[in-house]
Design an enzyme around this catalytic site. Structure first.
Site, short mmCIF file in Angstrom:
data_model
loop_
_atom_site.label_atom_id
_atom_site.label_comp_id
_atom_site.label_asym_id
_atom_site.label_seq_id
_atom_site.Cartn_x
_atom_site.Cartn_y
_atom_site.Cartn_z
N CYS A 1 34.27 35.71 9.09
CA CYS A 1 33.25 34.82 8.49
C CYS A 1 31.87 35.16 9.03
CB CYS A 1 33.59 33.36 8.81
SG CYS A 1 32.33 32.19 8.24
N ASP B 1 21.57 18.81 28.18
CA ASP B 1 20.65 19.71 27.49
C ASP B 1 19.45 20.21 28.30
OD1 ASP B 1 19.84 21.26 25.35
OD2 ASP B 1 18.51 19.71 24.59
N CYS C 1 13.68 31.82 14.89
CA CYS C 1 14.47 30.66 14.45
C CYS C 1 13.54 29.48 14.12
CB CYS C 1 15.46 30.28 15.55
SG CYS C 1 16.32 28.74 15.24
N CYS D 1 36.02 32.85 14.88
CA CYS D 1 35.09 33.10 13.76
C CYS D 1 35.71 34.08 12.75
CB CYS D 1 33.77 33.69 14.27
SG CYS D 1 32.66 32.47 14.99
N CYS E 1 27.10 31.73 8.64
CA CYS E 1 25.92 31.27 9.40
C CYS E 1 24.86 32.38 9.49
CB CYS E 1 26.31 30.77 10.78
SG CYS E 1 27.13 31.99 11.82
FE1 SF4 Z 1 20.12 28.80 12.32
FE2 SF4 Z 1 17.58 29.05 13.26
FE3 SF4 Z 1 18.42 30.58 11.24
FE4 SF4 Z 1 18.04 27.96 10.85
S1 SF4 Z 1 16.47 29.51 11.34
S2 SF4 Z 1 19.80 29.18 10.11
S3 SF4 Z 1 18.71 27.14 12.85
S4 SF4 Z 1 19.20 30.59 13.35
#
Ligand code: SF4
Length: 388
Positions: A198, A141, A221, A195, A201
């Site tokens: 879909c 990482d 994010c 994917c 996410c």
């Molecule tokens: Fe994903 Fe970040 Fe959005 Fe949460 S805020 S759903 S971790 S991209």
């Protein structure tokens, strides 16, 4: 490609590695070559040019080495990629409805995984070096290694629309690590995108952090905002953060490929019970010493008490729980301007307007920090609609 060891030898070495990886608890082991990600450098440069990395300047500083494993270590001949599923024992999303509790990202609910994975990689690398007589280096990482494109090239999975790696057999909850070696090992075939249509996410993201599928603007994010971002959280994201105080799991948790992992995996990194949904009230009371003790060995510790309290105060402001006001009020006089500023916002969300104005008058008289004064003004303005 040139492979100087015999096919039989290569196959045996690969089998040996697969057995070692399994013995250390990894779910997938696959191999690629250092020249397998020629497109990664251009993609990284585009990401940086768009500023989507926010204040993660180390990405700029290490971009050249990241783009090509040979720039990091010219002698590397094979890259061994390893993945471990860390899927939670239960659905991590219901805690988001418990507003007086904190949501901590699944990966951070126990020991720092960097330590756990690195130790295991070193074990495997040491045995590989002894058996093949090759040099080895291990990375997890924080090293300038593009683990996701390398894992895709090795066939472990593909980078999904949320930009994380997805495996057909082990879903989206994956820790990745790599072993670079001078040994030549038979590479695996790359994985392709599954994917399909879909977009679960993308749709669940509370802060609209995906400008397009397969592209993440880290600046929006919640994982970035709560962990990497050092200053005050921009007002536009505060409500959307809800009670997420360290990271965010939403886009990983809704990935339909996780169901295959649930059938296959046993939970390897068990969550600490006291980190599954800790009460905000307890967290608001942490001073520096208590914070360090409570998060000893946890990745949460690395953001420090002040940034952590900033996040908890945003969650408190979203809690609708006036019972937290006493704690919030104490933090209005905290030595850290970051904490005082977040406490101001939390107060503005939880208290009666009259009480807020009274405290504002009292505390701004002695406040010297511009960022905190700006918070008081912003909250006042939002309440009254008054222009500066
Ligand atoms: Fe994903 Fe970040 Fe959005 Fe949460 S805020 S759903 S971790 S991209």
């Amino acid at each position: 490609m040139a492979i100087s060891i015999s096919d039989t030898g290569a196959a045996k070495l690969k089998r040996f590695l697969a057995e070692e990886a399994k013995a250390e608890g990894f779910d997938i082991m696959a191999v690629t070559t250092p020249d397998a990600i020629p497109q990664a450098g251009a993609r990284l440069r585009q990401y940086l040019a768009q500023g989507h990395h926010g204040t993660m300047v180390w990405l700029e500083e290490t971009a050249e080495r990241r783009a090509d494993p040979r720039a990091l270590w010219p002698e590397v001949r094979s890259v061994i990629m390893l993945a471990m599923n860390y899927g939670p024992q239960s659905d991590p999303l219901p805690v988001l409805s418990a507003k007086d509790r904190a949501a901590i990202s699944v990966y951070a609910q126990n020991r720092d995984y960097h330590d756990v994975i690195k130790g295991k990689l070193k074990q495997i690398a040491g045995r590989l070096a002894a058996r093949a007589g090759s040099d080895v280096k291990v990375f997890v990482d924080t090293a300038p290694v593009m683990e996701k494109p390398l894992a895709e090239a090795a066939g472990i999975g593909w980078q999904g629309k949320h930009t994380n790696l997805v495996s057909r057999s082990h879903g989206s909850w994956l820790f990745l690590g790599s072993i670079f070696t001078t040994a030549e090992i038979m590479p695996d075939m790359p994985e392709t995108d599954h994917c399909g249509s879909c977009r679960a996410c993308l749709d669940i993201c509370p802060t609209d952090a995906f400008p397009a599928p397969y592209r993440l603007d880290a600046r929006r994010c919640i994982s970035y905002l709560t962990i990497e971002h050092k200053g005050p959280i921009a007002p536009e994201f505060r409500k959307a953060m809800g009670n997420r105080i360290y990271g965010c799991d939403d886009c990983l948790a809704v990935c339909p490929w996780n169901k295959f992992a649930e059938e296959a995996h046993e939970t390897k990194l068990k969550a600490r019970d006291d980190l599954k949904a800790p009460p905000l009230e307890t967290l608001l009371a942490l001073d520096d010493a208590a914070f360090r003790a409570f998060f000893s060995g946890s990745p949460v510790k690395r953001i420090g008490r002040d940034r952590f309290l900033r996040n908890v105060l945003i969650a408190a402001g979203n809690s609708d729980d006036a019972g937290l006001l006493a704690r919030v009020e104490q933090l209005l006089c905290d030595p850290s301007p970051l904490v005082r500023g977040a406490a101001t916002w939390a107060l503005s969300q939880l208290s009666e307007p009259k009480y807020f104005r009274k405290l504002r008058k009292k505390l701004t008289a002695s406040e010297r920090d511009d960022t905190v004064l700006a918070e008081w003004w912003l909250a006042y303005q939002q309440e009254t609609g008054e222009e500066r």
